[in-house]
Every structure is written in C-alpha cells, then in structure tokens.
Design an enzyme around this catalytic site. Sequence first.
Site, PDB file in Angstrom:
ATOM      1  N   GLU A 195      22.959  -1.464 -18.142  1.00  0.00           N
ATOM      2  CA  GLU A 195      22.087  -0.901 -19.181  1.00  0.00           C
ATOM      3  C   GLU A 195      22.864   0.131 -19.970  1.00  0.00           C
ATOM      4  O   GLU A 195      22.749   0.230 -21.188  1.00  0.00           O
ATOM      5  CB  GLU A 195      20.855  -0.243 -18.537  1.00  0.00           C
ATOM      6  CG  GLU A 195      19.818   0.263 -19.528  1.00  0.00           C
ATOM      7  CD  GLU A 195      19.977   1.710 -19.949  1.00  0.00           C
ATOM      8  OE1 GLU A 195      19.183   2.183 -20.757  1.00  0.00           O
ATOM      9  OE2 GLU A 195      20.923   2.380 -19.480  1.00  0.00           O
ATOM     10  N   ASP A 223      13.105   4.210 -16.459  1.00  0.00           N
ATOM     11  CA  ASP A 223      14.430   4.761 -16.761  1.00  0.00           C
ATOM     12  C   ASP A 223      14.307   6.279 -16.704  1.00  0.00           C
ATOM     13  O   ASP A 223      13.630   6.877 -17.524  1.00  0.00           O
ATOM     14  CB  ASP A 223      14.882   4.296 -18.144  1.00  0.00           C
ATOM     15  CG  ASP A 223      16.348   4.597 -18.401  1.00  0.00           C
ATOM     16  OD1 ASP A 223      17.000   5.204 -17.523  1.00  0.00           O
ATOM     17  OD2 ASP A 223      16.845   4.225 -19.477  1.00  0.00           O
TER      18      ASP A 223
HETATM   19 ZN   LIG Z   1      19.113   5.331 -18.123  1.00  0.00          ZN
END
Ligand SMILES: [Zn+2]
Length: 709
Positions: free
Chosen positions: A402, A431
């Site tokens: 990511e 996240d």
């Molecule tokens: Zn992150």
Amino acid sequence: MSIATVVGRLHRLPLGFTLLVAPLLGAQQSTGASMPGYSAAAVASERALEADAIARPDPARARAHSRTLSAETHVSGTPAQARTRDYVIAQMKAMGLETEVRQYDVFLPLPTAVHVWRVSPGMKELPLAEPPVAGDPTSALAQYPTVNGYSGQGDVTADVVYVNYGLIEDYAQLDSLGISVKGKIAVARYGRSFRGIKAREAEKHGAAALLIYSDPQDDGYVRGDVYPNGPMRNRNGVQRGSVFNGDGDPATPGYAAKPGEPRIPESRMGVPLIPVVPISYGNASELLEGLRGHEIPQSWQGGLPFRYHVGPGPVRARVQVTDDRATKGTKPIYDTFGFVRGSEFPDELVIVGGHRDAWGPGTADNVSGTVSVLEAARAVADAIKAGHRPKRTIVFATWDAEEWGLLGSTEYVEDDSLRLMRGGVAYLNQDVAAQGARFGGGGSPSLRPTLRDIAREVPDPNGKGSVYAEWRRASAVADTAEPAMGDPGGGSDFAGFYNHLGMPIAEWGFGGPGGVYHSQYDDFNWMSKFGDPGFVYHAAAAKIAAGMVLRLANAEIIPYDYVEFARTMQRYLPAIDRALASHQWNASTAALRAAIGGMEQEAASFSAARDDALAAGTLPRERQAAVNTALLGVERALARPEGLRTRPWFRNLIYVADENNGYANMVFPSVNEAIRANDERLTTSEIADLAQRFEAATRAIASARAALR
Ligand SMILES: [Zn+2]
C-alpha cells in the site's frame, strides 16, 4: 489515506484532514426496536450476535499481535514482509477461516545506497539514518534507508533552493521572484500536498534532485514534546514514503500484475526520474541555515530557529541514490484473505481490509489496522461458531505494498473486478486504526448511518459511554447534527474499490497527536507510551469492524442509505453555482439539482416501502436477492466506464483526490475539473452527463422498490 485526529489521511498526511459541514441527521437512526434492512423478527438475534462479536476483541491479544507484527521493519518485497504474510495466514487458519494468498509481481526497486553531503560551506556528510533512542529497543534494529519510494537514481551536486512546500503555487511565487530551480537541489517541507506532487513539480521545473524534510512546525517541537519524551517528531526523525502519483503497480496500469502479463517500460510508468530523499529537520538545518539570496515571503518561514532564505546557494549539496532496478526491479507482493462463506448470498462480498506493509516497524501505520482486521476476524469466527453463519460472504484481507501506491489492493481489484462489480457489497478500510483516543470515520454517505449505528453499540474505552457518544461530545456538534465524516478522496486501499469500481466504502479509526509517521520510531515503544498504551483502541476499532461486517452481511436488504447520500450531494451544488457565476457562464446546475432531488425522493419512498415490507415479515429469498441486486447497481451507476477525462482509471464521479494536490478531496470531479480547465462547453456537458448518471442511480433504487412488491 486514513484517519487522524478526526478524519485525515495518515497514509499520506498525518495532521491534515478534510472536514465538511456536518450532515443533517440521516434518514435512518435505528433504535432498539428497528434496524434498517432487517425484518422485525430478525432484529433481536442480530443484535445478540453483534453484541457477542463486539464483546470479543481483546486488548491483550491486540497487544500481542502488535508486538509480533511490529518486531521488525517490514517493507514490501523483503523477507520480513513475507513473515507478516505467514503470521496473518497462520492466525486466520487457526481461527478456522478459509484462507488464500494472492501474489502479484510488481515494479518495486529497493535502494542499495543513499548519501547526502553539504558540499559547501564545509564538506559534511549528513547522517541520514534515524539513531536509536534510549529505552526503545526497536529503534536500534535494522531500518529502511531514507529514500522515498520510487525515487529516481542519480548523483548530483548543485546549489540548494528552498521551495517552501513545493506546491504549484510555490513555484509560481519563485518564478515571480525570478528564481529557477533548474539544475538545482530543491529542498521542500512536508505538508499541504502529497509528496508525489512535490516530486512531480520539482522535476517539472527542472530540479536535479529533491530533498523533503519534516519541519518542526508541522509535526515536531512546535506541536509538542518530541520522541522519546513526547509523541512528536524529534530532530532526527524522517518521514519516508512513496513519490509515485498513480494507483497500483506502475508497470501494469489498469490490469493485474500476474505472471505473463506485459509490463510497460520504465519510461512510461510515471515514476520520478530525479532522486527524492526525505530528511530530518536536524539535517535540513544544515542546508537551510546558510542559504542566502532572496528574502522569503513571510508565510514560507517554518519552525527552525533561524530566518529562512530561498537561495540559490551559497550552500551546495550532493545527493546520491542507487537501487536494484537494473537487476531485480520486479518483486513479488502478497495479499492475504481469510473468509467465511455466506449461507444465502455467497457471491455477495463484505470485505474488511488493511495494509500489512510499512516503512519501519509500523506499529501505527499499519500494524494497528492489521491487528484490527485480525481481531475482528477472530471475533466473527468465534461468534458464528454457535451456528449463525452470515448470509453473505465476509472477507478479512491484508494488502501488501500500500505504501508504494496502493499496489496490493489495486492489483487485487483489477484481478477480481468482475466478481467485485457483481457482488461487492462494501469495502471497509483500516489504515492507522489506532494511534490515539479520538474517533473519526468516513466513507460513502450511503454507509455512514450504519457506521454511526455500530459506533453506538461499541463502548468507548474511556468508560464514559459509546464510541458514538464520545465522538459527538468531542466534535461538539449541535443536537440536530451528526459529527462530520470524511469523504473518500483517495490515498488508501479503498481507492480501487471506490474510485475504480464505484463500490460503497467506509473507514474509521482512533487518532491522536503524533510525529512518527513513516519513521523508524513508529514502533511498539511509541505505541505503548503514547499512541494506545492499553491497546484498548486497537480492540475498539476491531469491535466496530466486527459489528460492521455482521450488520452488512446478515441484512435481508442491504442497509444503504440513499436519502443521506442524496442530501449530502445537494450540499455540493452551491459551490458549483458560485463557480459558474464567477465565470459568468450560462451553464446551469438545474438538471443536476433536479436529478439529485429525484434521487432523494425515490430513496425516501424506497426506505419507507422497505421498512413496511420488513415490518410485515421477512421477504422470500428470491425477492431479497432481486432487491439487493438492484441496490448494488446504485453507486455503480455513478461511476463512468470511461473514467475521468484526466484519469481514465478513476471512474467514480462523486469523490476523488485532487490531481494537483493528492490530499485535497474533489467532489463531482468530472464537473469541477471542467470548470478548472476553464471550458464552459465541457462543463455544460459534464453537468448533463452527471445528471443522467444520477437519474440512472435513481432508476436502480426504483427497481429495488419494485422488487420489494
Ligand atoms: Zn497506511
């Protein structure tokens, strides 16, 4: 992207966040008696199941997962990152979940060396690594070199120029002062834009290299005590991070990076050509203090204890970066999946995921999100052992790479796009799920009422009430309003699902003050002292995840709220009207306003009909299926297959990250980019196109209503 103190973009920007006017109370607010999308008879058992699952995530387990997963720096493409894959898969197997690993082979050059020297005055090599701090064992372990992801290679010596934040407008200001960065080493401070935009602009203006530093005004001593005495960034702390502006593997744009697929040449990938190196404010001082030349515009002064100047020179520097792209630029990355197959609608997917890679130990970014996914998976797996298999399939995912540009999630979305287009009910993103005590949430307006509702069911770890009640209290909103929620622009793993496919998404997390973003000091010691010492907010994020997936997976009718969606859209029209007026154009938003109004009306009729139908008893399975299939088409109708004119991969026409900033969110991008391009004819046709898409979304809601009968 992810959540900071309220809702921000931690993946890219820890302290900035988008706040819009708080929406009015949504159409749905379930009480003990009713639950949108559930028949009266099903509510009690669903509440009991959710309560059971919500009780299970455990701070002690969260702490143990966190310690293991952040025991070493685990950058994508390294053996340490393969170990996090194995850990997550072993955990999910032990929970009794079916598991899967998907590998993609992506362009991922890793640095072999990085050096920065001040050449004059006085030759000095700057110590780039983040030194160990007392009392923090992880800080002494091997660390990832301080090179920005997808930096170019090079060895350049040149005068230094200070470019403020390195924004488009900063270069315009330099132009007006008659100062060029051509052939120079630009020094920019972090903040106000995604760092990839800083690299793009520096390169566009001819800089030979770019150094990006963390100014103490942004997340250092100006904000609070620095690590290890406080949570903020110390003089040696460095923010690593990618400078690639695209989403997904740069070598396979728009399709999955599977073996045998063609790769485009590096020259067409859109990755920077110049070296881009992140440095600490200790090192930045060595370069900035001696700069002379032009007096700076006052707003360019940062938090270092001397007067800033623009240069160029007399300070000269040398920047040298090498990596392994010539011999092994392509590397495997691994996404992991654990899933529970749905009993009634197995092809409908409720997915919760978080990225598993980091730039260091990554205890906040994003071990905390991975831990939330793991603890939610265990809670759901244990809660359903009593015999409540979910109606829909629930997927617990962790994504690789990511940090490099959403590679793992994007390759997966491109790989499984047909399946997701047909059956993707929601993607829920984790996240930076926990690095403080303050709740924030956001996502598609269609899912916001469900997120608020689940937040009512989860006790806040401070013991004073529900997460929802604490969120309201901390947001200090009026009784008639809801706490503000973030819009999904881009910048984290929801982008493929949301921007590319038009799937509804939501995200949440607990934020707080911090200055260790993408630093070696984002580690277990920092988290244990400052972020979430009891790991109670890790567990709370997982509780919300468990509640969310069960609520969405078991509903007879998927509880999207298109009344709140349409009302939220209406709030964006006045800004467009003002822009049209300021251009003195004849273009009008009347058709768009009418289309959104029609959507709200149809959505209100649908919710009333749905509630009536479910109050009378459950619907036959086939009718549920028909209603839900129609509902899955609503937001997909707002995604345009050919995408935005500027960026064809971005199909969703509701929210996107501003391509000139990377952090700022743009609503109705097809229309607003046409206005920005100063093109009245295009603006007129884009407004008409968007209005037609809202009409198509409204027809999808109408066919859901028809299918109820
Ligand atoms: Zn992150």
